[in-house]
Write an enzyme that holds these catalytic residues in place. Structure first.
Site, short mmCIF file in Angstrom:
data_model
loop_
_atom_site.label_atom_id
_atom_site.label_comp_id
_atom_site.label_asym_id
_atom_site.label_seq_id
_atom_site.Cartn_x
_atom_site.Cartn_y
_atom_site.Cartn_z
N HIS A 1 76.13 2.48 13.42
CA HIS A 1 77.61 2.99 13.11
C HIS A 1 78.17 3.05 14.41
O HIS A 1 79.42 2.81 14.54
CB HIS A 1 77.50 4.35 12.63
CG HIS A 1 78.77 4.89 12.07
ND1 HIS A 1 79.42 5.80 12.69
CD2 HIS A 1 79.41 4.45 10.81
CE1 HIS A 1 80.59 6.38 11.99
NE2 HIS A 1 80.63 5.36 10.74
N HIS B 1 86.60 1.14 11.15
CA HIS B 1 87.22 2.17 10.33
C HIS B 1 88.79 1.92 10.53
O HIS B 1 89.42 1.05 11.18
CB HIS B 1 87.04 3.59 11.30
CG HIS B 1 85.71 4.13 11.09
ND1 HIS B 1 84.90 3.77 12.24
CD2 HIS B 1 84.82 4.70 10.10
CE1 HIS B 1 83.51 4.38 11.62
NE2 HIS B 1 83.68 4.79 10.50
N HIS C 1 80.59 0.33 5.03
CA HIS C 1 79.80 1.56 4.78
C HIS C 1 78.94 1.11 3.74
O HIS C 1 77.90 1.71 3.61
CB HIS C 1 80.66 2.84 4.72
CG HIS C 1 81.20 3.29 5.96
ND1 HIS C 1 82.51 2.81 6.55
CD2 HIS C 1 80.80 3.88 6.85
CE1 HIS C 1 82.65 3.32 7.47
NE2 HIS C 1 81.41 3.95 7.99
N HIS D 1 87.25 12.31 3.61
CA HIS D 1 86.24 11.70 4.35
C HIS D 1 86.00 12.20 5.72
O HIS D 1 84.99 12.91 6.17
CB HIS D 1 86.10 10.14 4.38
CG HIS D 1 85.38 9.66 5.59
ND1 HIS D 1 85.92 9.05 6.73
CD2 HIS D 1 84.05 9.27 5.76
CE1 HIS D 1 85.27 8.72 7.53
NE2 HIS D 1 83.97 8.85 6.87
N HIS E 1 83.16 15.06 7.76
CA HIS E 1 82.78 14.83 8.96
C HIS E 1 82.60 15.95 9.89
O HIS E 1 81.65 16.54 10.41
CB HIS E 1 83.19 13.56 9.68
CG HIS E 1 82.57 12.39 9.25
ND1 HIS E 1 81.45 11.79 9.88
CD2 HIS E 1 82.76 11.39 8.39
CE1 HIS E 1 80.96 10.70 9.41
NE2 HIS E 1 81.89 10.41 8.51
N PHE F 1 82.20 9.77 15.70
CA PHE F 1 81.67 8.18 15.06
C PHE F 1 80.50 8.11 15.78
O PHE F 1 79.54 7.58 15.14
CB PHE F 1 82.85 7.28 15.22
CG PHE F 1 83.66 7.52 14.20
CD1 PHE F 1 83.30 7.76 12.94
CD2 PHE F 1 84.98 6.98 14.51
CE1 PHE F 1 84.29 7.87 11.77
CE2 PHE F 1 85.85 7.08 13.53
CZ PHE F 1 85.57 7.45 12.34
N HIS G 1 78.29 9.54 2.75
CA HIS G 1 78.87 8.30 2.55
C HIS G 1 78.37 7.74 1.21
O HIS G 1 79.09 6.77 0.71
CB HIS G 1 78.53 7.30 3.74
CG HIS G 1 79.77 7.44 4.58
ND1 HIS G 1 80.83 6.49 4.63
CD2 HIS G 1 79.51 7.98 5.83
CE1 HIS G 1 81.73 6.65 5.48
NE2 HIS G 1 81.10 7.75 6.41
#
Ligand code: C2O
Length: 594
Positions: free
Chosen positions: A188, A211, A220, A338, A342, A359, A372
């Site tokens: 990632h 992203h 993903h 989303h 996080h 990230f 996810h």
């Protein structure tokens, strides 16, 4: 023939159709109304959703098993059309510029990224995978066991310990093994902090970022696909499926909170995980009660999964091709919830919101994969809505490729076009209620002609000097090119609010909320119609510079009807900065139809 029947007869103990009546979520208060949308519940009817206005036609049917559900879903999806769309042999190569999978041997050598192998800074670390000169092209496995990804809040203790054991073994693998827990987390990091360039597409000076564009969902999905297979192979259970954290359900994170478990992560906001999630998280806690949070969460889901995603671009995000940066904008679901989720899980004691709140470190928290899994489930649910809710057919999207290590340590090249059908990949999601589908926000104050009164008091876009700074709330009257459109026009095209050229600091958690026709000084709550959506970004490194540029869009058709403002010439747009917005600038605010 896939081993579907056999594995479906021994699904996880809580697989589809057996939702216990007692799950401890305040969301269940509304769940009874959801059974009017039987695709997602255990009722045995054949139903077709006619439109987003929830007109469902149903015929009573016999009892269904999961397999039956899957078949029915394929019918609703119109598999024929999709299968046709992925056959790309006739596409002329001259128009194709799909992003090619990175050359991992060049990982981290990109001088523009400010990211070098072995470099260890608090925000990046070394994320490059072990090198392999051999790449295999992905082939659908034959005889694969069918997997049903279960809802995390319904897992049996046996399933939890299986999951725990798999993660434990992944953590015990040597660090040089590409299946090792940290190596998997690095995937990632590498794909979103400038470790890879587009060199294999002929653009060594441009980084790859998965992203903020139409690559978000497929990247993903593939990432989880291999992660799940690795876990399954480590415990010798080919039916092992990644649980999904249905955000609506606090119980879904319970088993992650045991400090003795391999699923535990010290870098989390542990207090948050004991309560109700805040899907609109602004980087600080609100004083909303749990009941209010639940109401807001349902409304945010409705906004982001219903009114804001009426076409593929809105759902998946804007285009991103070889030679370009992803600047056209991330999809509605990617931005919110989303991204706020996080950040909500990330540890506020850590400088960069580690682990889930940044990230580069997000993959180091096991909860990432369940988060996810639910994001991926949203893709499946969205397509079930039918109509314009279809995968993108642009060949550049379909032919984009990535590389991942599989459960046998082989480096495999995969294409977006091969991940569109979860059935084909050998998995599906356990059916649970979807309460947000019927959670249409209510107007705070429907006042037709409200914007008329404001002309002269609030600036029109034509009188504003753009770019405008978002260091404080921005209120502006946006002219509507068309008004009082017919039903047919509305079905064909959505009225979209576009916020263009948003320049923001990519190393911060950034969020702003958008409201329409919200006259009062204090912004409406998220469960009110006036709330149009959120823009949110997680911190990441970006090509040695710290600012990024992108766009935001929100669907207005239903909102303006509900607010009795469909005949107005203008829409009052309020943009409220919530986090990291001091340096945001906006190039334009306008309305289009698409
Ligand atoms: Cu790649 Cu949830 O982020």
């Amino acid at each position: 023939m896939h081993n579907t029947m056999a594995s479906l007869s021994t699904p996880p103990p809580t697989a589809a159709g057996t939702t216990p009546k007692t799950y401890s979520s305040s969301f269940t208060t509304t769940s009874s109304s959801v059974s009017s949308w039987p695709l997602f519940s255990k009722t045995s009817k054949t139903c077709v959703l006619k439109s987003l206005k929830h007109k469902v036609t149903c015929n009573a049917g016999s009892s269904e098993n999961i397999l039956h559900n899957l078949d029915r879903r394929n019918v609703l999806l119109g598999l024929g059309g999709l299968a046709g769309a992925v056959n790309l042999t006739s596409v002329p190569s001259v128009v194709a510029a799909p992003l090619a999978a990175p050359d991992i041997s060049k990982c981290g050598t990109n001088t523009l990224s400010g990211f070098k192998p072995g470099e260890s800074t608090p925000t990046v670390g070394d994320c490059c995978p072990p090198d392999s000169s051999q790449i295999m092209d992905f082939k659908f496995p034959t005889n694969q066991a069918f997997k049903v990804r279960p809802a995390a809040h319904l897992l049996s203790p046996k399933y939890i310990s299986k999951f725990n054991e798999a993660i434990k073994r992944m953590k015990e693998l040597p660090e040089s093994d590409p299946r090792n827990f940290l190596q998997q987390a690095h995937i990632h990091c590498a794909y979103c902090n400038g470790a890879y360039t587009q060199s294999s597409s002929g653009f060594p000076d441009i980084e790859i970022q998965i992203h903020n564009s139409w690559l978000f969902f497929p990247f993903h999905r593939w990432y989880l696909y291999f992660y799940e297979r690795i876990l399954g192979s480590l415990i010798d259970d080919p039916t092992f499926a990644l649980p999904f954290w249905n955000w609506d359900t606090p119980a879904g994170t319970k088993f992650f909170n045991d400090p003795k478990s391999a699923l535990f992560d010290t870098k989390r906001n542990q207090a948050h995980l004991k309560g109700v999630v805040d899907l609109g998280y602004n980087g600080k806690d609100t004083d909303a009660t749990d009941i209010e949070k639940v109401k807001n969460n349902l409304a945010i889901m409705y906004r982001q999964m219903v009114t804001n995603v009426t076409d593929p671009t809105a759902f998946f995000g804007g285009e991103y091709r070889a030679g370009k940066e992803p600047i056209s904008g991330g999809g509605s679901m990617e931005q919110s919830p989303h991204t706020p989720v996080h950040r909500w899980v990330g540890d506020p004691r850590e400088t960069n919101g580690e682990n889930l709140g940044n990230f580069y470190s997000a993959g180091r928290d096991t909860l990432f994969y369940c988060h996810h899994s639910n994001v991926d489930r949203m893709w499946s649910l969205w397509k079930m809505l039918g109509g314009k809710h279809k995968d993108i057919t642009d060949p550049d999207w379909l032919n984009t490729s990535f590389v991942f290590y599989d459960e046998n340590k082989n480096l495999v090249r995969v294409y977006v076009k091969d991940c569109l059908l979860t059935n084909q990949l050998g998995y599906d999601y356990q059916r649970v209620d979807v309460p947000w589908l019927n959670s249409k926000p209510v107007p705070r104050a429907p006042r037709s002609g409200i914007t008329k009164k404001l002309v002269g008091k609030v600036k029109k876009t034509e009188d504003v000097t753009f770019p405008v700074k978002l260091d404080k709330t921005v209120k502006v009257l946006v002219p509507r090119p068309k008004k009082s459109r017919s039903k047919k026009e509305k079905e064909e095209k959505e009225e979209l609010l576009i916020i263009q050229g948003i320049t923001y600091d990519s190393e911060k958690y950034v969020k702003f909320d958008v409201y329409v026709n919200d006259e009062d000084d204090d912004a409406s709550a998220q469960d009110q119609t006036e709330f149009a959506g959120s823009f949110a970004q997680l911190p990441h490194k970006h090509k040695g510079k710290t600012s990024s540029k992108t766009n935001f869009r929100a669907g207005l058709t239903e909102l303006l009807e509900e607010l009795e403002a469909d005949d107005d010439d203008n829409v009052l747009v309020t943009v409220v900065p919530r986090s990291g917005s001091e340096d945001i600038t906006i190039d334009a605010i306008k309305i289009i139809y698409a």
